[in-house]
Design a protein around this motif. Structure first.
Motif, short mmCIF file in Angstrom:
data_model
loop_
_atom_site.label_atom_id
_atom_site.label_comp_id
_atom_site.label_asym_id
_atom_site.label_seq_id
_atom_site.Cartn_x
_atom_site.Cartn_y
_atom_site.Cartn_z
N GLU A 1 46.38 -4.36 34.70
CA GLU A 1 46.85 -4.72 33.74
C GLU A 1 46.02 -4.45 32.11
O GLU A 1 46.28 -4.07 31.48
N LEU A 2 44.71 -4.88 32.46
CA LEU A 2 43.80 -4.75 31.41
C LEU A 2 43.49 -3.30 31.21
O LEU A 2 43.47 -2.89 30.02
N ASP A 3 43.66 -2.50 32.22
CA ASP A 3 43.41 -1.00 31.60
C ASP A 3 44.53 -0.44 31.08
O ASP A 3 44.32 0.14 30.11
N ASP A 4 45.83 -0.96 31.40
CA ASP A 4 47.00 -0.75 30.70
C ASP A 4 46.86 -1.13 29.37
O ASP A 4 47.18 -0.30 28.18
N PHE A 5 46.51 -2.49 28.81
CA PHE A 5 46.41 -3.07 27.52
C PHE A 5 45.13 -2.14 26.84
O PHE A 5 45.47 -1.66 25.57
N TRP A 6 43.98 -1.80 27.47
CA TRP A 6 42.94 -1.04 26.95
C TRP A 6 43.35 0.34 26.49
O TRP A 6 43.17 0.80 25.32
N SER A 7 44.47 1.09 27.18
CA SER A 7 44.80 2.19 27.03
C SER A 7 45.80 2.32 25.64
O SER A 7 45.75 3.16 24.94
#
Length: 324
Positions: A188-194
């Motif tokens: 989820e953090l990867d997606d938020f950062w994306s």
């Protein structure tokens, strides 16, 4: 009932584009029925609503966009970002979609301020709002407790802070605003950062954060719209949010007549991500009350979760009467 996640890669394929003042804006629309406008927070994007998207679209015509400077919309480098302009954007999107009915609004964080501006415009007969539900946000700037990173972004070094802000910085800061048992997963953090980093959006965070002093400038107009308007409102709040948690609900109850407030003790700043089943139930309860299916009365409630909200598919809840 479990709520299905919409993976970011799938969410992105379902978006559409329209032009707003020469800028490209990414938006999503689904369902039929009364229009429901979802307005996201800072520094994320409309994907924040993905748990609620499908169940809401079964009953309403749901509409959301990545606001200017956010997500997959344009992120001009030298732009003076404004909450007033973001409210203009929401109205332009509704016009683009030829929405002519009164609009229900569900907003979060930064989006709360945009919703407050739309609420003020409703009182001026410039926007037709049917109802408004706020999630955690700085509705009253005197009660907002800015994070250290937000203060740095507002400082003369803000441009540099934005350039060195990275995925690890996001992890650290999100850990402070989510509930202790509901922090986002690594994916989820990867997606938020994306979404934040798309188009090097982290480089303009210092420009976007100008919404904090802007709230002060419009405070009286926005609060008066909440105090004197007749639009039905509810405030659903994750009490564990250090920025706009329990203390914001207490201030809301001091200033807003006949306040309808709900606290979720174990949840932080993103209740629609941390406890989506519960937020969906509370929102549907609110909407049912508008049509006389449930009694409508000023209320203050505390809602307890019986399961960690980072497992949002298995929430069961009990409601307790209580004061904030």
């Amino acid at each position: 009932m479990s709520l299905a996640e919409i993976p970011l890669c799938v969410w992105r394929t379902r978006g559409h584009d329209f032009a707003f003042r020469g800028r490209n804006i990414r938006y999503w629309a689904a369902g039929q029925g009364e229009p429901l406008l979802l307005i996201h927070g800072f520094p994320t994007a409309s994907w924040d609503w993905h748990y609620l998207w499908q169940p809401l679209s079964r009953r309403y015509r749901v509409i959301a966009c990545d606001m200017l400077g956010f997500g997959d919309s344009d992120k001009p480098r030298d732009h003076d970002y404004s909450l007033i302009e973001q409210a203009d954007l929401q109205q332009a999107l509704l016009d683009h979609l030829q929405v002519s009915q009164p609009v229900h609004v569900l907003a979060h964080d930064y989006g709360d301020s945009v919703a407050q501006e739309l609420l003020a415009r409703h009182g001026e007969s410039r926007f037709d709002m049917a109802s408004c539900v706020f999630l955690n946000g700085g509705l009253f700037p005197e009660t907002h407790r800015a994070l250290f990173i937000q203060k740095l972004l507002l400082s003369p070094l803000g441009w540099l802070i934005g350039r060195i802000f990275d995925r690890c910085s996001l992890d650290r800061d999100f850990s402070r605003v989510f509930g202790p048992d509901t922090r986002p997963s690594e994916s989820e953090l990867d997606d938020f950062w994306s979404l934040i980093a798309a188009g090097q959006g982290h480089h303009i965070l210092y420009r976007l954060v100008s919404y904090i002093p802007e709230r002060l400038r419009h405070r009286e107009r926005w609060v008066q719209a909440m105090q004197h308007g007749r639009v039905p409102m509810r405030f659903i709040n994750g009490a564990g949010d250090p920025v706009s948690g329990r203390h914001m609900v207490e201030r809301y109850r001091e200033l807003v007549p006949d306040p309808d407030t709900i606290l979720i003790p174990a949840i932080g700043r993103y209740p629609h991500i941390e406890a989506p089943n519960l937020v969906l139930r509370l929102y549907e309860e609110f909407r049912s009350g508008l049509y006389g299916l449930l009694p409508v009365a000023a209320t203050s409630r505390v809602v307890q979760d019986s399961a960690p909200a980072n497992h949002p598919f298995a929430l069961s809840t009990t409601i307790q009467n209580g004061s904030c």
